[in-house]
Scaffold this active site. Structure first.
Site, mmCIF file in Angstrom:
data_model
loop_
_atom_site.group_PDB
_atom_site.id
_atom_site.type_symbol
_atom_site.label_atom_id
_atom_site.label_comp_id
_atom_site.label_asym_id
_atom_site.label_seq_id
_atom_site.Cartn_x
_atom_site.Cartn_y
_atom_site.Cartn_z
ATOM 1 N N ARG A 14 17.638 32.312 -39.848
ATOM 2 C CA ARG A 14 17.885 30.888 -39.632
ATOM 3 C C ARG A 14 18.056 30.527 -38.147
ATOM 4 O O ARG A 14 18.057 29.363 -37.770
ATOM 5 C CB ARG A 14 19.113 30.443 -40.448
ATOM 6 C CG ARG A 14 18.857 30.450 -41.944
ATOM 7 C CD ARG A 14 20.138 30.405 -42.753
ATOM 8 N NE ARG A 14 20.772 31.714 -42.871
ATOM 9 C CZ ARG A 14 21.887 31.965 -43.551
ATOM 10 N NH1 ARG A 14 22.513 30.980 -44.179
ATOM 11 N NH2 ARG A 14 22.388 33.190 -43.604
ATOM 12 N N GLN A 73 21.460 50.550 -41.259
ATOM 13 C CA GLN A 73 21.153 50.049 -42.605
ATOM 14 C C GLN A 73 19.688 49.617 -42.610
ATOM 15 O O GLN A 73 19.321 48.627 -41.990
ATOM 16 C CB GLN A 73 22.056 48.848 -42.938
ATOM 17 C CG GLN A 73 21.802 48.266 -44.318
ATOM 18 C CD GLN A 73 22.321 46.841 -44.449
ATOM 19 O OE1 GLN A 73 22.708 46.195 -43.474
ATOM 20 N NE2 GLN A 73 22.324 46.339 -45.669
ATOM 21 N N THR A 79 25.058 42.125 -47.584
ATOM 22 C CA THR A 79 26.323 42.549 -46.970
ATOM 23 C C THR A 79 26.996 43.671 -47.772
ATOM 24 O O THR A 79 27.618 44.571 -47.195
ATOM 25 C CB THR A 79 27.274 41.346 -46.828
ATOM 26 O OG1 THR A 79 27.313 40.632 -48.084
ATOM 27 C CG2 THR A 79 26.832 40.393 -45.754
ATOM 28 N N GLY A 140 30.064 30.703 -48.673
ATOM 29 C CA GLY A 140 30.418 31.109 -50.027
ATOM 30 C C GLY A 140 31.696 30.381 -50.438
ATOM 31 O O GLY A 140 32.639 30.276 -49.647
ATOM 32 N N LYS A 346 21.725 34.154 2.551
ATOM 33 C CA LYS A 346 21.707 35.325 1.664
ATOM 34 C C LYS A 346 22.252 36.536 2.402
ATOM 35 O O LYS A 346 21.854 36.778 3.544
ATOM 36 C CB LYS A 346 20.275 35.604 1.212
ATOM 37 C CG LYS A 346 20.188 36.714 0.202
ATOM 38 C CD LYS A 346 18.921 37.529 0.326
ATOM 39 C CE LYS A 346 18.934 38.432 1.526
ATOM 40 N NZ LYS A 346 17.809 39.362 1.620
ATOM 41 N N ASN A 372 27.107 27.729 16.543
ATOM 42 C CA ASN A 372 26.432 26.605 15.889
ATOM 43 C C ASN A 372 24.945 26.941 15.741
ATOM 44 O O ASN A 372 24.276 27.281 16.703
ATOM 45 C CB ASN A 372 26.597 25.336 16.733
ATOM 46 C CG ASN A 372 26.013 24.147 16.014
ATOM 47 O OD1 ASN A 372 26.525 23.714 14.979
ATOM 48 N ND2 ASN A 372 24.911 23.634 16.535
ATOM 49 N N ALA A 418 15.408 25.297 21.944
ATOM 50 C CA ALA A 418 14.829 24.743 20.707
ATOM 51 C C ALA A 418 13.382 25.198 20.572
ATOM 52 O O ALA A 418 12.657 25.296 21.552
ATOM 53 C CB ALA A 418 14.912 23.226 20.748
HETATM 54 C C1 UD1 Z 1 28.262 35.370 -45.650
HETATM 55 C C2 UD1 Z 1 29.014 35.457 -46.961
HETATM 56 C C3 UD1 Z 1 29.577 34.068 -47.289
HETATM 57 C C4 UD1 Z 1 30.482 33.597 -46.179
HETATM 58 C C5 UD1 Z 1 29.751 33.631 -44.823
HETATM 59 C C6 UD1 Z 1 30.757 33.406 -43.708
HETATM 60 C C7 UD1 Z 1 27.933 37.180 -48.316
HETATM 61 C C8 UD1 Z 1 27.056 37.452 -49.475
HETATM 62 N N1 UD1 Z 1 28.133 35.891 -48.006
HETATM 63 O O1 UD1 Z 1 27.177 34.495 -45.829
HETATM 64 O O2 UD1 Z 1 30.315 34.117 -48.497
HETATM 65 O O3 UD1 Z 1 30.952 32.297 -46.442
HETATM 66 O O4 UD1 Z 1 29.142 34.922 -44.612
HETATM 67 O O5 UD1 Z 1 30.123 33.284 -42.469
HETATM 68 O O6 UD1 Z 1 28.437 38.117 -47.724
HETATM 69 N N2 UD1 Z 1 24.318 41.608 -42.590
HETATM 70 C C9 UD1 Z 1 24.135 42.974 -42.598
HETATM 71 N N3 UD1 Z 1 23.277 43.513 -43.523
HETATM 72 C C10 UD1 Z 1 22.623 42.773 -44.428
HETATM 73 C C11 UD1 Z 1 22.835 41.377 -44.438
HETATM 74 C C12 UD1 Z 1 23.702 40.811 -43.503
HETATM 75 O O7 UD1 Z 1 24.705 43.696 -41.773
HETATM 76 O O8 UD1 Z 1 21.875 43.339 -45.235
HETATM 77 C C13 UD1 Z 1 25.225 41.017 -41.587
HETATM 78 C C14 UD1 Z 1 24.574 39.939 -40.742
HETATM 79 O O9 UD1 Z 1 24.001 40.499 -39.577
HETATM 80 C C15 UD1 Z 1 25.742 38.999 -40.425
HETATM 81 C C16 UD1 Z 1 26.698 39.194 -41.596
HETATM 82 O O10 UD1 Z 1 26.274 40.378 -42.250
HETATM 83 O O11 UD1 Z 1 26.392 39.361 -39.228
HETATM 84 C C17 UD1 Z 1 26.671 38.021 -42.582
HETATM 85 O O12 UD1 Z 1 25.359 37.832 -43.048
HETATM 86 P P1 UD1 Z 1 24.738 36.367 -43.219
HETATM 87 O O13 UD1 Z 1 23.346 36.525 -43.686
HETATM 88 O O14 UD1 Z 1 24.981 35.577 -42.032
HETATM 89 O O15 UD1 Z 1 25.619 35.832 -44.416
HETATM 90 P P2 UD1 Z 1 25.979 34.314 -44.745
HETATM 91 O O16 UD1 Z 1 24.843 33.695 -45.467
HETATM 92 O O17 UD1 Z 1 26.467 33.626 -43.555
HETATM 93 MG MG MG Z 2 26.451 34.127 -41.598
#
Ligand code: UD1
Ligand code: MG
Length: 449
Positions: A14, A73, A79, A140, A346, A372, A418
């Site tokens: 995004r 990962q 997450t 969430g 510089k 000067n 000058a």
């Molecule tokens: C997530 C939460 C949401 C919460 C919000 C707060 C989940 C499912 N949702 O949503 O409930 O309100 O954060 O900001 O957790 N990441 C990984 N591996 C992955 C996917 C994501 O390391 O496979 C990391 C991303 O880099 C990021 C963080 O996890 O730093 C959150 O991921 P993001 O996709 O931003 O989740 P949100 O949609 O914001």
């Molecule tokens: Mg997020």
């Protein structure tokens, strides 16, 4: 025992960016480094950073320490999947595991400490930071029953009624690691995004508590550039407020940006459209701006700087700079100096009361006190291969349009004519002049009368 896991593997679709989301910066510091700095203040035993998308770039961006370990990962399936990968690689599930989304950059260490204490006091399986948002879109939603978290439903999985719930998951969790390790592999991906959500652990674990915190701007998740700019605004407002309360006047604060590391003394006036960046220090009674950019520079008391740009330099007291001066790195402008319009300096040491008032380039030079420099003076410091030094002594008077072909050394109290091109060293008290003599040809024009 405290272990920290920071989730930083996602791409950040995004953001619409080729840069991984956690490497976007707020006030000069990446989102990830900000989260890490807050965690480090808790003095954890270990910090795991989960990386994936452009993992090398993300790893390289972090200020390293022995405590920090990177876990890859690949692919990124959500997450919850990130923590599954972590738990496969770690066998000792002792104490608390603090999990933070790498995109919640303004979180303060005091708030994290509050969460840890809250978690201990409840003897919880998991404790989660929640807050009520006026506009909860994208977060969430957290549902509570009998004081326990029943479930968290992502925006995309909510029905219209659930979406009205304004209590959101801030993305910061404290788990009892042993308990989490027992259920982490039972997470499913039966949701709209087909991802393994960490948020589903809140349903699987029995004692899931919510620590609700007032929405004070700290709990903003960044998923797009609009949210990035809102966070920058939060930082800027609080930084400028702090300075105003301690004695700095901002004529038009909304048009100015100040780095968090900058120090500003009392009775400093910051005019409109002024930007103070990096580790700069502005001492008492200075007037800075309008339209000025200062980076990593120390400015001592009673200076006036207007419409100018300064990098990595030291400006002593009572110096006047601008309008339209450009001070490049490694300059020291001593007390009562004056740098005027269309002057570029510089890597120079200018001693006390030196004046370079108009249209000059002075580079790789030392200029003695009270000298000067006339309008249009240039140090020709580059021979095409190397840079060379110019030394101009004290109490000297450099004529307009002098060109110094470096390397060159001038004594004290030297005058240059000058328009001279100076290629030879000259001693104290001499006049250095190198220009063709003027001839006047009379009756050049026919007398038409
Ligand atoms: C997530 C939460 C949401 C919460 C919000 C707060 C989940 C499912 N949702 O949503 O409930 O309100 O954060 O900001 O957790 N990441 C990984 N591996 C992955 C996917 C994501 O390391 O496979 C990391 C991303 O880099 C990021 C963080 O996890 O730093 C959150 O991921 P993001 O996709 O931003 O989740 P949100 O949609 O914001
Ligand atoms: Mg997020």
């Amino acid at each position: 025992m405290l272990t920290v896991a920071i989730l930083a593997a996602g791409k950040g679709t995004r953001m619409a960016s080729s840069l991984p989301k956690v490497l976007h910066k707020l006030s000069g510091k990446t989102l990830l480094q900000r989260v890490l700095d807050s965690c480090n203040e808790l003095n954890p035993n270990k910090v795991f950073i989960i990386v994936g998308h452009k993992s090398k770039e993300v790893e390289d961006s972090v200020i390293k320490s022995k405590k920090i370990h990177f876990i890859v990962q690949e692919p990124q399936r959500g997450t919850g999947h990130a923590i599954q990968i972590l738990s496969k690689q770690v066998k000792k599930y002792k104490g608390k595991l603090l999990v933070l989304n790498g995109d919640v950059p303004l979180i303060k260490s005091e708030t994290l400490r509050k969460l840890l204490n809250f978690h201990d006091s409840r003897n919880a399986d998991v404790s989660l930071i929640t807050t009520k948002k006026k506009n909860p879109h994208g977060y969430g939603r957290v549902f509570i029953k009998d004081n326990l978290i029943e479930n968290i439903i992502e925006e995309k999985d909510c029905d219209d009624y659930q979406r009205k719930n304004s209590l959101i998951n801030a993305g910061i969790y404290c788990f009892s690691w042993m308990t989490l390790s027992k259920i982490i592999n039972s997470l499913k991906s039966n949701n709209k995004q087909n991802e393994i959500y960490l948020t589903d652990t809140l349903t699987l674990l029995k004692n899931s508590y919510s620590l609700e915190i007032e929405d004070n701007g700290e709990l903003q998740g960044i998923n797009n550039r609009l949210q990035l700019s809102k966070c920058e605004e939060t930082i800027q407002i609080s930084t400028k407020e702090k300075h105003m309360i301690s004695g700095v006047t901002f004529i038009n604060p909304a048009s100015c940006t100040i780095s968090e590391e900058s120090v500003i003394g009392t009775d400093v006036i910051i005019e409109a459209n002024t930007h103070i960046r990096g580790k700069s220090k502005i001492s008492n009674n200075c007037k800075i701006g309008p339209n000025t950019f200062i980076q990593d520079t120390v400015v001592n008391e009673n200076c006036e700087i207007i419409n100018s740009t300064i990098f990595d330099s030291k400006i002593m007291d009572h110096v006047k700079i601008g309008p339209y001066s450009h001070i490049r790195p490694n300059c020291e402008i001593s007390s009562f100096g004056k740098i005027g319009n269309f002057v570029e300096i510089k890597n120079c040491q200018l001693d006390e009361k030196v004046k370079v008032n108009h249209l000059s380039y002075i580079g790789d030079s030392k200029v003695g006190e009270h000298t000067n420099i006339g309008a249009g003076t240039i140090t020709a410091n580059f021979d095409g291969l190397k840079k060379h030094h110019t030394n101009i002594g004290k109490n000297s008077s450099i004529g307009a349009n002098t060109v110094f072909v470096a390397p060159i050394n001038l004594g004290d109290s030297v005058t240059t004519g000058a328009g001279s091109v100076i290629t030879k060293d000259s001693k104290n008290n001499s006049l250095a002049i190198s220009r063709s003599k003027q001839i006047n040809i009379e009756n050049w024009k026919k007398n038409e009368s």
